[in-house]
Write an enzyme that holds these catalytic residues in place. Structure first.
Site, short mmCIF file in Angstrom:
data_model
loop_
_atom_site.label_atom_id
_atom_site.label_comp_id
_atom_site.label_asym_id
_atom_site.label_seq_id
_atom_site.Cartn_x
_atom_site.Cartn_y
_atom_site.Cartn_z
N GLY A 118 0.84 -1.20 0.00
CA GLY A 118 0.00 0.00 0.00
C GLY A 118 0.87 1.24 0.00
N LYS A 119 0.31 2.36 -0.32
CA LYS A 119 1.06 3.63 -0.25
C LYS A 119 0.07 4.78 -0.28
CE LYS A 119 5.58 4.78 -0.58
NZ LYS A 119 6.77 3.97 -0.35
N GLY A 120 0.47 5.93 0.19
CA GLY A 120 -0.44 7.07 0.15
C GLY A 120 0.25 8.34 0.59
#
Ligand code: NAD
Length: 434
Positions: A118-120
């Site tokens: 995931g990333k953000g």
């Protein structure tokens, strides 16, 4: 406490993210072709599971309200909870978050961790906000993400322009919004926390140590020593500094450094700790360091050296500079520093690239140790952490190196093949619900 505003303010230049998604998809498809990936699994891995976009209001110091946009992309969780950083930068958008989330899926799978990717982050220029505004932005973002993150679901970590202080705010906000009996049990909702707040001894050096160890292991496999080898580093932040620190200890010589503000060189050698101490009193920058000459920034990658470590941004080694690189080995500290065209030129020239998903995986392995430590209510000592880190990283390096030799392919394709095969196996064993 880390002076977060000084750290956040030191770098706010544009990070080139255009093309990152093209890069990651080309790399994925080329490895998927090599392993004959099942077409259904190719379909699943080509898109992200969830994309969360939140718009949220925050009260500024002057009483005005500003609206911010935050992102969290969850690419795949076949192997375990989503894992990956949060970036605060004007270039953060859904495409950048998608590409970076996908990279995390390959990285955690390759490292043999029980995690997905995931990333953000938040689209903002952190240099424009005070420390208390950044705290309120971070806490309100955490609140807006709500149950889309969680210690057994999606575990963020620091990335560009976020640090252990940011993680402490997220952990505190997340824990404060749980029912009372669950609060302290949720500390591992983020990793990369400060030491008194459940952080791991040695998490600061884990990524740079992994970069160094990859270089050392590659050198050993190729009957070379590090003694007297010249290396250059782009980015003298957390990753670049620690990689240089460990390389110098093993006899290699730092000859040039580039950061966001300029480039310097001294072919006789630059003392790593001396430069680090200088940068601390020079707003975090290496510019005008007295024991080196200034170099034109466009000539940096063409400087004479044996090893080149891009440890700053994505898309730095491209068709514009790849043919001029003198190094025999590129060790990717940053995520995606070499684009597909640049890589083609390097491979044709016989230059080895230790790919990002292997080379900089020390960070996520360190994060995994922190998560385990919190989950099990333990406190690990630094020497114990470093021994475990070394073992885990060596296992990954050996797997990739042997695969690339056996299949006569470059190390990036080999790393992707191993990572994707592990996820494919999980899907084949479990099937597709319903
Ligand atoms: P950092 O913010 O501590 O340091 C970044 C460095 O890059 C600074 O010296 C900055 O001046 C320099 N830089 C910025 N723009 C530049 C430019 N245009 N040209 C040259 N130098 C420039 O960041 P970090 O934690 O060291 O991360 C560096 C890279 O490594 C990022 O791509 C990050 O995603 C990746 N990475 C970091 C970790 C980690 O654990 N910190 C783990 C894996 C990957």
């Amino acid at each position: 406490m880390t002076p977060i505003t000084a750290e956040l303010k030191k770098e706010t230049k544009n990070i080139p993210v255009r093309g990152m998604m093209d890069n990651v998809m080309e790399q994925f498809n080329s490895a998927a072709d090599q392993i004959n990936l099942h077409p259904n699994i190719r379909k699943i891995l080509s898109i992200t599971n969830n994309e969360i976009i939140v718009n949220f209001p925050v009260k500024m110091d002057n009483g005005d309200v500003e609206i911010f946009t935050g992102y969290r992309v969850q690419h795949n969780n076949a192997l375990g909870p989503y894992k990956g950083g949060l970036r605060y930068h004007p270039t953060v958008d859904i495409d950048a978050a998608r590409a970076l989330a996908m990279w995390m899926t390959w990285k955690t799978s390759l490292a043999g961790l029980p995690y997905g990717g995931g990333k953000g982050g938040i689209k903002l220029d952190p240099s424009k906000y005070s420390l208390s505004e950044l705290e309120r932005i971070t806490r309100r973002f955490t609140f807006a993400l709500a149950d889309n993150i969680g210690p057994e679901h999606d575990i963020p970590a620091p990335d560009v322009n976020t640090n252990s202080q940011t993680m402490a705010w997220i952990a505190d906000t997340y824990m404060s919004t749980r029912p009372p009996a669950e609060r302290t049990a949720n500390q591992h909702v983020v990793t990369g926390k400060p030491d008194a707040s459940g952080g791991l001894e040695g998490r600061d050096r884990a990524t740079g140590y992994g970069v160094y160890l990859s270089i050392k292991l590659w050198s050993e496999k190729n009957n070379r020593t590090l003694e007297g080898k010249k290396f250059i580093v782009q980015g003298f932040g957390n990753v670049g500094y620690w990689a240089a620190h460990f390389l110098e200890k093993d006899g290699a010589r730092l000859v040039a450094v580039q950061d966001a503000f300029g480039s310097i060189q001294n072919q006789k050698g630059i003392k790593v700790e001396d430069l680090f101490n200088y940068s601390k009193i020079n707003d975090g920058s290496i510019v005008d360091y007295p024991n080196a000459k200034t170099v034109n920034k466009n000539k940096f990658f063409a400087l004479d050296c044996d090893i080149c470590i891009p440890a700053a941004l994505g898309n730095q080694i491209t068709k514009e500079n790849a043919s001029k690189i003198k190094a025999r080995l590129i060790a990717e500290g940053a995520n995606g520093p070499t684009n597909v065209e640049g890589e083609q030129i390097l491979l044709e020239r016989g230059i080895t690239i230790i790919p990002d998903i292997l080379c900089n995986s020390g960070g996520v392995v360190g994060s995994y140790f922190e998560w385990l430590q919190n989950r099990n209510g333990e406190l690990w000592q630094l020497d114990e952490v470093m021994v475990k880190l070394q073992k885990k990283l060596k296992e990954s390096f050996d797997k990739v190196y042997e695969y690339s030799e056996r299949e006569a392919m470059d190390m990036r394709t080999a790393a992707y093949c191993i990572a994707i095969e592990r996820i494919e196996k999980a899907y084949i064993q479990r099937g597709i619900f319903p």
